[in-house]
Design a protein around this motif. Structure first.
Motif, short mmCIF file in Angstrom:
data_model
loop_
_atom_site.label_atom_id
_atom_site.label_comp_id
_atom_site.label_asym_id
_atom_site.label_seq_id
_atom_site.Cartn_x
_atom_site.Cartn_y
_atom_site.Cartn_z
N ARG A 42 7.46 4.17 6.00
CA ARG A 42 8.64 3.63 5.30
C ARG A 42 8.65 2.10 5.34
NH1 ARG A 42 13.86 5.76 4.37
NH2 ARG A 42 15.04 4.27 3.12
N PHE A 43 8.22 1.51 6.46
CA PHE A 43 8.21 0.05 6.58
C PHE A 43 6.92 -0.58 6.07
CE2 PHE A 43 11.75 0.96 9.36
CZ PHE A 43 12.56 -0.16 9.27
N GLY A 44 5.95 0.24 5.69
CA GLY A 44 4.73 -0.30 5.11
C GLY A 44 3.65 -0.68 6.10
N LEU A 45 3.68 -0.12 7.31
CA LEU A 45 2.67 -0.43 8.32
C LEU A 45 1.48 0.51 8.27
CD1 LEU A 45 5.21 -1.98 9.33
CD2 LEU A 45 4.44 -1.51 11.65
N ARG A 46 1.69 1.75 7.82
CA ARG A 46 0.62 2.72 7.74
C ARG A 46 0.69 3.41 6.39
NH1 ARG A 46 -0.13 0.04 11.41
NH2 ARG A 46 -0.69 0.53 13.58
N ALA A 47 -0.48 3.77 5.89
CA ALA A 47 -0.56 4.46 4.61
C ALA A 47 -0.07 5.90 4.76
CB ALA A 47 -1.98 4.44 4.09
N PRO A 48 0.52 6.47 3.71
CA PRO A 48 1.01 7.85 3.82
C PRO A 48 -0.09 8.87 4.04
CG PRO A 48 1.17 7.03 1.56
CD PRO A 48 0.84 5.86 2.42
N ASP A 49 -1.32 8.52 3.67
CA ASP A 49 -2.43 9.46 3.88
C ASP A 49 -3.27 9.11 5.10
OD1 ASP A 49 -3.54 7.14 2.92
OD2 ASP A 49 -4.76 8.10 1.36
N HIS A 81 5.89 -7.81 2.67
CA HIS A 81 4.90 -8.42 3.56
C HIS A 81 4.00 -7.39 4.25
CE1 HIS A 81 7.46 -11.86 2.94
NE2 HIS A 81 8.47 -11.30 3.59
N THR A 82 4.56 -6.27 4.66
CA THR A 82 3.84 -5.36 5.54
C THR A 82 2.69 -4.64 4.84
OG1 THR A 82 5.57 -3.75 5.05
CG2 THR A 82 5.75 -4.98 7.12
N GLU A 83 2.98 -4.04 3.70
CA GLU A 83 1.95 -3.27 2.99
C GLU A 83 0.75 -4.16 2.64
OE1 GLU A 83 1.69 -0.03 -0.66
OE2 GLU A 83 3.17 -1.65 -0.76
N GLU A 84 1.05 -5.37 2.19
CA GLU A 84 -0.02 -6.30 1.82
C GLU A 84 -0.89 -6.64 3.03
OE1 GLU A 84 -2.35 -8.85 -0.52
OE2 GLU A 84 -0.82 -7.39 -1.14
N ARG A 85 -0.27 -6.85 4.17
CA ARG A 85 -1.00 -7.34 5.34
C ARG A 85 -1.75 -6.24 6.07
NH1 ARG A 85 -0.80 -12.24 7.67
NH2 ARG A 85 -1.41 -12.47 9.86
N TYR A 86 -1.13 -5.07 6.19
CA TYR A 86 -1.71 -4.05 7.07
C TYR A 86 -2.37 -2.88 6.35
CZ TYR A 86 0.86 -6.68 10.54
OH TYR A 86 1.34 -7.68 11.33
N ILE A 87 -1.94 -2.59 5.13
CA ILE A 87 -2.56 -1.48 4.41
C ILE A 87 -3.62 -1.99 3.44
CG2 ILE A 87 -2.15 0.43 2.80
CD1 ILE A 87 0.61 0.76 4.06
N LYS A 88 -3.31 -3.07 2.74
CA LYS A 88 -4.28 -3.60 1.77
C LYS A 88 -5.32 -4.50 2.46
CE LYS A 88 -1.14 -3.35 -2.18
NZ LYS A 88 -0.45 -4.11 -3.26
N LYS A 89 -4.86 -5.47 3.24
CA LYS A 89 -5.79 -6.41 3.87
C LYS A 89 -6.30 -5.92 5.22
CE LYS A 89 -4.07 -10.63 1.67
NZ LYS A 89 -3.51 -11.99 1.90
N LYS A 90 -5.60 -4.96 5.81
CA LYS A 90 -5.99 -4.39 7.11
C LYS A 90 -6.19 -5.48 8.17
CE LYS A 90 -8.19 -0.44 4.84
NZ LYS A 90 -7.00 0.40 4.98
#
Length: 800
Positions: free
Chosen positions: A550-557, A698-707
């Motif tokens: 929900r907060f964008g730190l981990r991908a749903p899959d 901010h979160t999805e970009e940093r941790y899911i996309k850019k890892k």
């Protein structure tokens, strides 16, 4: 017996509140009136005045007798039909039909938008012609002024020749008046001893007419003359003094019910016109979207804009007394920020800004927000919940992102945000209490909120041209994010083998050690006793892991997320006749026991399923691309609602009709719950957008996309790292300026590294270790201001 003196039996029996199972609630949309009403079991329940966090009556109902043998109490002896006059318009039409088929009472309930008055237009309809002349009707009202049933004063008097009933406590007075029909008898008595209920039930008529009852748990009673007309209007009004309340009552009655009704409905219609249309693929989403929007607004304070109480109810109120006066009509910063998302989804940006301003105005000096508070800002409970420090920071950044905050306002807020940020960094990542206000430690929801807040604060720091602070916030977020699995993910447990997964995120880690090292530790769950509450940490499963998505730190899959969902559904999901719902965590004790007895039951309560958690699951399904699944969940939430009001919990097992508990319907906990309505609104809008509309950018970009990963381990006195992974550097964080003296060869060679000030209460020294060949690092400190050495050496191993 007739007695014109003070009533006997002071102070009456111990005061109790009333059912939390509301089926209606309302107040005027305009600011001129500050009175709020609730409805349950076909009658008025608590009326709140002068603020949304202060109840002033317990309930008001009618009693019916034939003067000889027949006695009927409206809330217990009738079948109830309660309907909104229109979707999202909180004016109500109620039909209460006697189960013995002797009478019907029809009511319309609103407030006077221009005065402190609740109005009821009543039609009393005897079922038989023979009953028209012999049925007697009595009004019974229980004052609980300023949130207390004890120490109330009640009396009968006239205002300008108009007979009325009065009550007072601590500077608030209520008056009750009737128009079109007369009060032919009146009395004030002590509950259970000399009150009208005791009198009428015993004698089938009013034998007692006491002028006053002072300093006790009192009730006001009046017999209404229905011999000439069976239609009348009741006014319940408030003011500082007797004449104030009486004036409001009489003026409202003279103005006319229809005049107030038209103004009341028009005010809410104007609000409804401002709302976003929530439609997708030509179909409306969310049967109760407009009702939910109204619920949020009713709970918002008029005297303290932006302050929103969690619920106009007291869970299991019929068993609670004056020691439980707060109930849920307090402000929780968590609920308030969650509710702000509902207003964003409704396009009510003004209310979001008011919420943000309220939060900044009620922040404590040290940067925290209280666990919960009265509307004026006075703390109630004293717990420390780190998500309640993080969420307001996220909200400020969110409002800036949507261009809701102008530069000057952000400058005014920034000093408070820095204080909150400092508090978060110094006291996090562990929390004294999780978001369920119970267990201490590391938990997925709190970590997700904290990490998102750090990235949000970094963005705000950059706006303030403080790039070094922004860099430190992001690096701290990266470190905490990188440790989530070490802190909360366990593998190879009896539960993982039972479900058929390799591991899962457990509910909480109350230590500073890795989850794998402590998973066999035991704790005793809150709201349970040691006999049934002792559990291994690996047994503790909670829905909070979904917050990582929900907060964008981990991908749903993410495989770890998918594993955890399997465990959540195996242990926390319940399929009800109205659809699926989820419990908070395993062995939850916050709810009725297995026989349906009210909470608490000596640690034998069982936490029931929460509709808002269905909404959270719906948001996960959206993140996973399963829009159809999210739509099915919102249909279930529609069915969980009681007359449009979404409860905190639903009953999750076989019906117990005598206790009003039915599978898939509300339990005795809070109803409505504002947080649940906000989650419902957000889910409606997220379905329309086909994405989680309020996720941080901010979160999805940093941790899911850019890892993004963290290149160092962190050591603090309060949180010493046990090992430094090989290839990573060491960051030492202190709360005072120092020189770090360190060595990689058992002090044969030493190096000095000065700390730098983050201006957040933390001084940082970074030690480069990537090129150092050693299996241990040694260090100590020289405190510059105190001008002395620490006189203790510290060692951390370096391991693959």
């Amino acid at each position: 017996m007739s007695d014109n003196n003070n009533a006997p039996g002071a102070p009456g029996i111990a005061a109790r509140w009333t059912s939390s199972a509301k089926s209606g609630l309302g107040k005027a949309f305009d600011d001129s009136s500050g009175v709020i009403f609730t409805i349950s079991h076909g009658i008025l329940d608590e009326i709140y005045y002068p603020r949304e966090d202060l109840a002033s009556i317990r309930d008001m109902e009618f009693l019916v007798t034939d003067g000889a043998d027949f006695f009927s109490e409206e809330k217990r002896d009738t079948n109830h039909s309660v309907k909104w006059v229109a979707e999202g318009i909180p004016a109500f039409k109620i039909v209460n039909t006697c189960r013995q088929k002797r009478y019907t009472i029809e009511k319309e309930i609103i407030t006077d938008p221009g005065r402190e008055t609740v109005l009821q237009r009543v039609k009393f309809k005897p079922a038989k012609k023979t009953d028209s002349s012999n049925l007697k009707l009595f009004l019974l009202l229980s004052p609980h002024i300023n949130d207390k049933g004890g120490n109330n004063d009640g009396w009968v008097a006239e205002y300008k020749g108009v007979p009325m009933l009065f009550a007072n406590r601590e500077g608030v007075t209520l008056a009750v008046a009737c128009f079109y029909a007369d009060f032919i008898k009146r009395s004030a008595g002590y509950v259970g001893i000399s009150d009208g209920f005791t009198d009428v039930k015993q004698h089938k008529k009013m034998e007692w007419q006491y002028k006053a009852a002072h300093n006790g748990n009192i009730a006001l009673t009046a017999e209404i003359d229905v011999s000439k007309t069976q239609e009348f209007v009741i006014a319940i009004s408030f003011g500082a003094m007797e004449e104030d309340a009486a004036h409001h009552a009489w003026a409202s009655l003279l103005d006319g019910f229809d005049v107030s009704l038209e103004r009341y409905v028009d005010g809410w219609k104007k609000f409804q016109k401002q709302l976003h249309s929530v439609k997708s693929d030509r179909n409306a989403i969310g049967k109760h979207f407009r009702t939910s929007a109204t619920v949020l607004n009713i709970h918002q304070s008029k005297k303290f804009p932006g302050g929103i109480v969690a619920s106009l109810s007291i869970p299991w109120g019929e068993t609670k007394g004056d020691d439980d006066e707060a109930g849920y009509h307090l402000v929780w910063p968590r609920d308030l920020v969650e509710t702000s998302g509902g207003f964003l989804a409704m396009n009510s940006k003004k209310q979001v800004l008011q919420i943000l301003n309220y939060l900044m105005a009620t922040q404590e000096e040290d940067g925290r927000w209280s666990q919960n508070l009265w509307l004026g800002g006075m703390p109630n409970w004293k717990g420390l919940q780190m998500d309640e420090i993080a969420l307001p920071i996220i909200l400020v950044d969110k409002c800036h992102h949507i261009k809701q905050i102008e530069p000057d306002r952000l400058k005014r807020y920034w000093p408070g945000i820095k204080k909150a940020l400092s508090f978060l960094i110094i006291h996090g990542p562990s929390t004294q209490e999780d978001r369920w206000e119970e267990e201490p430690g590391l938990t997925a929801f709190t970590l997700a909120a904290e990490i998102t807040a750090l990235l949000s604060a970094a963005h705000l720091a950059e706006i303030d041209n403080d790039k070094e602070m922004a860099k430190y916030c992001r690096e701290t977020a990266d470190y905490w994010n990188g440790e989530i699995e070490n802190w909360t993910y366990v593998t190879d447990t009896p539960l993982s083998k039972e479900v058929g997964v390799d591991g899962y995120y457990m509910r909480i880690n109350p230590t500073q050690q890795n989850a794998e090292e402590v998973k066999n530790n035991t704790i005793v769950i809150q709201n349970r006793n040691p006999d049934n509450g002792k559990m291994h940490l690996w047994e503790l499963i909670c829905v909070d892991a979904l917050a990582l998505v929900r907060f964008g730190l981990r991908a749903p899959d993410d495989p770890k997320i998918l594993n955890t969902i399997k465990v959540i559904d195996a242990k926390l999901k319940v399929d009800t006749p109205n659809g699926p719902c989820w419990h908070r965590y395993t062995n939850d004790g916050y709810g009725e026991d297995k026989e349906g007895n009210t909470f608490p039951q000596n640690g034998n309560g069982i936490g029931r399923a929460w509709p808002l958690l269905a909404g959270e699951r719906g948001h996960y399904e959206i993140a996973a691309g399963n829009i159809a699944g999210a739509k099915e969940i919102i249909k279930s939430m529609d069915k969980f609602a009681n007359n449009g009001l979404i409860p905190e919990q639903i009953w999750d097992t076989d019906d117990i009709p005598e206790k009003e508990l039915f599978f898939g319907q509300h339990s005795g906990s809070a109803m409505p719950l504002v947080w649940a309505h906000s989650e419902y609104i957000k889910l409606c809008y997220s379905i329309k957008q086909k994405k989680i509309f309020d996720m941080s950018p901010h979160t999805e970009e940093r941790y899911i996309k850019k890892k993004t990963v963290c290149p160092f381990a962190v050591w603090r006195f309060s949180w010493p790292c046990a090992v430094i992974p090989k290839g990573k550097n060491l960051r030492i964080e202190l709360q005072a300026e120092a020189t770090v003296r360190w060595s990689a060869d058992k002090w044969k060679t030493t190096y000095d590294t000065d700390t730098r000030d983050t201006r957040l209460g933390i001084h940082v020294a970074d030690i480069e270790l990537k090129e150092v060949e050693t299996d241990k690092i040694y260090f100590t400190f020289f405190w510059k201001k105190a001008n002395h050495w620490e006189n203790q050496n510290f060692t951390i191993p370096i391991a693959s």
